[in-house]
Design a protein around this motif. Structure first.
Motif, PDB file in Angstrom:
ATOM      1  N   LEU A 128      46.087  44.418  38.668  1.00  0.00           N
ATOM      2  CA  LEU A 128      45.906  43.099  39.281  1.00  0.00           C
ATOM      3  C   LEU A 128      45.795  42.008  38.232  1.00  0.00           C
ATOM      4  N   ARG A 129      45.199  42.352  37.105  1.00  0.00           N
ATOM      5  CA  ARG A 129      45.005  41.364  36.040  1.00  0.00           C
ATOM      6  C   ARG A 129      46.173  41.338  35.066  1.00  0.00           C
ATOM      7  N   PHE A 130      46.735  42.504  34.748  1.00  0.00           N
ATOM      8  CA  PHE A 130      47.745  42.570  33.699  1.00  0.00           C
ATOM      9  C   PHE A 130      49.118  43.036  34.184  1.00  0.00           C
ATOM     10  N   GLY A 131      49.274  43.326  35.462  1.00  0.00           N
ATOM     11  CA  GLY A 131      50.552  43.813  35.950  1.00  0.00           C
ATOM     12  C   GLY A 131      51.180  42.973  37.035  1.00  0.00           C
ATOM     13  N   LEU A 132      50.503  41.913  37.479  1.00  0.00           N
ATOM     14  CA  LEU A 132      51.073  41.005  38.464  1.00  0.00           C
ATOM     15  C   LEU A 132      51.275  39.636  37.828  1.00  0.00           C
ATOM     16  N   PRO A 133      52.391  38.970  38.131  1.00  0.00           N
ATOM     17  CA  PRO A 133      52.612  37.633  37.556  1.00  0.00           C
ATOM     18  C   PRO A 133      51.598  36.632  38.094  1.00  0.00           C
ATOM     19  N   HIS A 134      51.301  35.634  37.290  1.00  0.00           N
ATOM     20  CA  HIS A 134      50.269  34.672  37.659  1.00  0.00           C
ATOM     21  C   HIS A 134      50.644  33.828  38.872  1.00  0.00           C
ATOM     22  N   PHE A 135      51.945  33.736  39.195  1.00  0.00           N
ATOM     23  CA  PHE A 135      52.286  32.946  40.378  1.00  0.00           C
ATOM     24  C   PHE A 135      51.903  33.665  41.667  1.00  0.00           C
ATOM     25  N   LYS A 136      51.550  34.944  41.568  1.00  0.00           N
ATOM     26  CA  LYS A 136      51.032  35.678  42.728  1.00  0.00           C
ATOM     27  C   LYS A 136      49.509  35.640  42.783  1.00  0.00           C
ATOM     28  N   ILE A 137      48.887  35.848  41.646  1.00  0.00           N
ATOM     29  CA  ILE A 137      47.425  35.827  41.589  1.00  0.00           C
ATOM     30  C   ILE A 137      47.005  35.337  40.208  1.00  0.00           C
ATOM     31  N   GLN A 138      46.223  34.292  40.184  1.00  0.00           N
ATOM     32  CA  GLN A 138      45.780  33.710  38.926  1.00  0.00           C
ATOM     33  C   GLN A 138      44.683  34.567  38.290  1.00  0.00           C
ATOM     34  N   PRO A 139      44.636  34.629  36.950  1.00  0.00           N
ATOM     35  CA  PRO A 139      43.580  35.400  36.290  1.00  0.00           C
ATOM     36  C   PRO A 139      42.178  35.006  36.753  1.00  0.00           C
ATOM     37  N   ALA A 140      41.986  33.719  37.068  1.00  0.00           N
ATOM     38  CA  ALA A 140      40.654  33.256  37.480  1.00  0.00           C
ATOM     39  C   ALA A 140      40.169  33.955  38.745  1.00  0.00           C
ATOM     40  N   THR A 141      41.094  34.303  39.646  1.00  0.00           N
ATOM     41  CA  THR A 141      40.700  34.991  40.885  1.00  0.00           C
ATOM     42  C   THR A 141      40.102  36.348  40.570  1.00  0.00           C
ATOM     43  N   MET A 142      40.744  37.081  39.666  1.00  0.00           N
ATOM     44  CA  MET A 142      40.237  38.389  39.273  1.00  0.00           C
ATOM     45  C   MET A 142      38.949  38.247  38.462  1.00  0.00           C
ATOM     46  N   GLN A 143      38.889  37.227  37.609  1.00  0.00           N
ATOM     47  CA  GLN A 143      37.696  37.012  36.788  1.00  0.00           C
ATOM     48  C   GLN A 143      36.492  36.664  37.650  1.00  0.00           C
ATOM     49  N   ASN A 144      36.714  35.915  38.737  1.00  0.00           N
ATOM     50  CA  ASN A 144      35.614  35.588  39.643  1.00  0.00           C
ATOM     51  C   ASN A 144      35.093  36.831  40.356  1.00  0.00           C
ATOM     52  N   ARG A 145      36.011  37.719  40.725  1.00  0.00           N
ATOM     53  CA  ARG A 145      35.573  38.965  41.353  1.00  0.00           C
ATOM     54  C   ARG A 145      34.745  39.780  40.369  1.00  0.00           C
ATOM     55  N   TRP A 146      35.200  39.842  39.105  1.00  0.00           N
ATOM     56  CA  TRP A 146      34.436  40.571  38.107  1.00  0.00           C
ATOM     57  C   TRP A 146      33.063  39.939  37.882  1.00  0.00           C
ATOM     58  N   SER A 147      32.994  38.614  37.919  1.00  0.00           N
ATOM     59  CA  SER A 147      31.723  37.918  37.716  1.00  0.00           C
ATOM     60  C   SER A 147      30.686  38.363  38.746  1.00  0.00           C
ATOM     61  N   LEU A 148      31.114  38.575  39.989  1.00  0.00           N
ATOM     62  CA  LEU A 148      30.187  39.046  41.013  1.00  0.00           C
ATOM     63  C   LEU A 148      29.650  40.433  40.671  1.00  0.00           C
ATOM     64  N   LEU A 149      30.534  41.301  40.178  1.00  0.00           N
ATOM     65  CA  LEU A 149      30.103  42.647  39.803  1.00  0.00           C
ATOM     66  C   LEU A 149      29.161  42.619  38.607  1.00  0.00           C
ATOM     67  N   GLU A 150      29.469  41.758  37.655  1.00  0.00           N
ATOM     68  CA  GLU A 150      28.628  41.641  36.464  1.00  0.00           C
ATOM     69  C   GLU A 150      27.231  41.150  36.842  1.00  0.00           C
ATOM     70  N   LYS A 151      27.155  40.162  37.745  1.00  0.00           N
ATOM     71  CA  LYS A 151      25.865  39.660  38.198  1.00  0.00           C
ATOM     72  C   LYS A 151      25.088  40.725  38.966  1.00  0.00           C
ATOM     73  N   ALA A 152      25.830  41.669  39.556  1.00  0.00           N
ATOM     74  CA  ALA A 152      25.180  42.769  40.275  1.00  0.00           C
ATOM     75  C   ALA A 152      24.719  43.881  39.331  1.00  0.00           C
ATOM     76  N   GLY A 153      25.017  43.730  38.040  1.00  0.00           N
ATOM     77  CA  GLY A 153      24.522  44.682  37.056  1.00  0.00           C
ATOM     78  C   GLY A 153      25.528  45.703  36.561  1.00  0.00           C
ATOM     79  N   VAL A 154      26.794  45.582  36.962  1.00  0.00           N
ATOM     80  CA  VAL A 154      27.816  46.510  36.472  1.00  0.00           C
ATOM     81  C   VAL A 154      28.137  46.158  35.020  1.00  0.00           C
ATOM     82  N   VAL A 155      28.175  47.154  34.149  1.00  0.00           N
ATOM     83  CA  VAL A 155      28.456  46.956  32.721  1.00  0.00           C
ATOM     84  C   VAL A 155      29.914  47.302  32.451  1.00  0.00           C
ATOM     85  N   PHE A 156      30.603  46.461  31.678  1.00  0.00           N
ATOM     86  CA  PHE A 156      32.019  46.685  31.357  1.00  0.00           C
ATOM     87  C   PHE A 156      32.176  46.909  29.861  1.00  0.00           C
ATOM     88  N   LYS A 157      32.857  47.993  29.507  1.00  0.00           N
ATOM     89  CA  LYS A 157      33.181  48.277  28.112  1.00  0.00           C
ATOM     90  C   LYS A 157      34.692  48.329  27.974  1.00  0.00           C
TER      91      LYS A 157
END
Length: 497
Positions: free
Chosen positions: A209-238
């Motif tokens: 979704l972030r690296f395999g779809l062109p931005h005219f379909k889905i902007q990086p910010a949309t995916m980043q906002n979804r990740w922000s919700l997970l991060e605020k919920a305590g999910v750790v990303f490495k």
């Protein structure tokens, strides 16, 4: 007839709220049908051809309410029961939207989906929920995807809705892969109180979704906002962490109470054609992953080999990067192409050429050692194959060359089976995917679960989300010490689950 929002009353009559006039079901359906479908505004054709900005611009509040009012409130809503893999509560959040209760509608949509704002953008609604809409049988279906996108974008504009987090259980779960399945399982496990760490080889969460779809379909910010919700919920990303290379999988298993693996299908299916290693030949994901900053093709002809949605993405991206010519070359005719009809239509509008019933034979080098042309053979359609699509067969003596400086291979994707078997120690299905229990996600290795494209083959985002939710429930059962034999895969006759 008055166009009003209606309620279903116990007498099974449809009642207009403004004047309490009772309508029969037939009169009510007719009233809904005469409200015109609201079409989402989009960028102009010239803007589309020169920009990687998102094409679809989203509903206004007024349009969302008007479109939601078209819903005829089927008692057995097939949009949800048969059309949506997640069984989203579509009629309920459509009704809330019609009342202007956008935050409530968004919150309800999130009880069954881990990424409704993304599914509203990328799901093929015409084949899923909208394809089962009763209004669509005789006319135009309710624009369910557009409403889903609007209510969740609205919630984001209002500060968003935090993800639920359960009381800590002290259990740790490792997730390999930050695509839709991995993010879905992480969301569910946090709601159950388990600690979650996600490991991914890419620098940001989102996978394809972030690296395999062109931005005219889905902007990086949309995916980043979804990740922000997970991060605020305590999910750790490495990120930038390749499990099996940078981190041994056995060590990761030892360090967690359970592990979910969703490595995706990043390995391109590449036919063994002569000259396939020539400079100028690129895999589709490599061509797409950098968005507008990707491989320079201005003034160059680009030939895309393949007929699916990824091929359309590549050709449309080439147009935006200034290619002198963008061609889809495919071995079947348009009726037998696997890509979405909407994608084909938009590609044609933007100037992509379609040369069909041809198959590549060889890549030809020029004096500089780089790609100069592709040798093709014309095809004709024979009898239908196992999936009902007519099989192509070559036309003798029909070989020809087509000039090309860039060729994009878009033949589909598959699981890296060596990663699954040698690095992760997991069993495979007869189709070459990770073998799991379809209801729990349990693999052949105790304590290890899987889901998403690595199990299903390259598939829809929504089905990866379903797999993540099922696996989270299976992991929770395992963490509560349910016997592994009740969770693990048991192949049925013929070797499938």
């Amino acid at each position: 007839m008055t166009k009003v929002m209606v309620l279903w009353d116990p007498t099974k009559q449809y009642v207009g709220c403004s004047n309490w006039t009772a309508y029969t079901k037939e009169e009510y359906v007719m009233a809904r049908e005469i409200i015109p479908r609201q079409e989402m505004p989009q960028a102009t054709l010239e803007q589309r051809k020169t920009s990687f900005a998102e094409i679809k611009l989203g509903f206004t509040a007024e349009a969302a309410v008007q479109e939601a009012k078209r819903c005829i409130k089927c008692k057995q809503a097939q949009c949800s029961l048969r059309g949506c893999p997640l069984k989203n509560r579509i009629p309920e959040w459509v009704a809330l939207t019609a009342e202007g209760k956008f935050m409530e509608a968004a919150a309800l949509s999130r009880t069954t989906s881990a990424m409704p704002e993304i599914c509203g953008r990328v799901c093929p609604q015409d084949r899923l929920c909208e394809g089962k809409c009763a209004l669509g049988i005789k006319g135009e279906a309710v624009a369910i995807g557009s409403i889903e996108r609007f209510i969740n974008d609205y919630a984001r504009s209002q500060g968003d809705i935090p993800l639920p987090v359960g009381s800590p259980t002290g259990k740790k779960v490792g997730v390999v892969g930050a695509g839709p399945a991995g993010l879905s399982v992480a969301e569910q496990l946090r709601a159950l109180g388990h600690a979650v760490t996600i490991y991914d080889s890419l620098p940001e969460a989102g996978g394809l979704l972030r690296f395999g779809l062109p931005h005219f379909k889905i902007q990086p910010a949309t995916m980043q906002n979804r990740w922000s919700l997970l991060e605020k919920a305590g999910v750790v990303f490495k990120g930038n962490t390749r499990v099996g290379k940078d981190v041994a999988f056995d060590e990761l298993v030892k360090g967690h109470d359970a592990v979910f693996v969703a490595p995706g299908t990043w390995l391109s299916s590449v036919p063994k054609l002569p000259g396939r290693e020539l400079p100028g030949i690129v895999q589709s994901l490599e061509f797409l992953k950098d968005g507008a900053e990707g491989m320079p093709v201005r003034g160059m002809p680009v030939i895309v080999l393949g007929g699916g949605d990824t091929a359309m993405d590549c050709a449309r991206s080439a147009i935006r990067r200034g290619a002198s010519r963008a061609v889809i070359a495919y071995r079947r005719d348009e009726a037998n192409m696997p890509g979405s009809k909407k994608e084909v239509k938009m590609a044609k509008e933007e100037g992509v050429e379609f040369i069909l019933l041809i198959s590549p034979l060889e890549f030809l080098a020029g004096p500089n050692g780089k790609l100069r042309a592709i040798k093709f053979q014309k095809m004709e359609l024979g009898e239908p194959d196992a999936e009902g699509r007519r099989s192509p067969k070559p036309v003798a003596g029909s070989e020809f060359e087509m000039a090309a400086e860039t060729a994009v291979m878009a033949f589909g994707f598959k699981l890296d089976s060596d990663l699954a078997t040698k690095s992760l120690g997991l069993g495979l299905s007869p189709e070459g995917n990770i073998l799991v229990n379809a209801e729990t996600g349990a693999t052949t290795r105790p304590g290890v679960f899987s889901g998403g494209d690595a199990v299903l083959g390259a598939d829809l985002v929504v089905r990866a989300v379903v797999a993540g939710r099922k696996a989270a429930a299976g992991i929770h059962r395992f963490l509560n010490q349910e016997p592994w034999d009740a969770l693990k895969p048991v192949p049925a006759q013929g070797g499938t689950l």
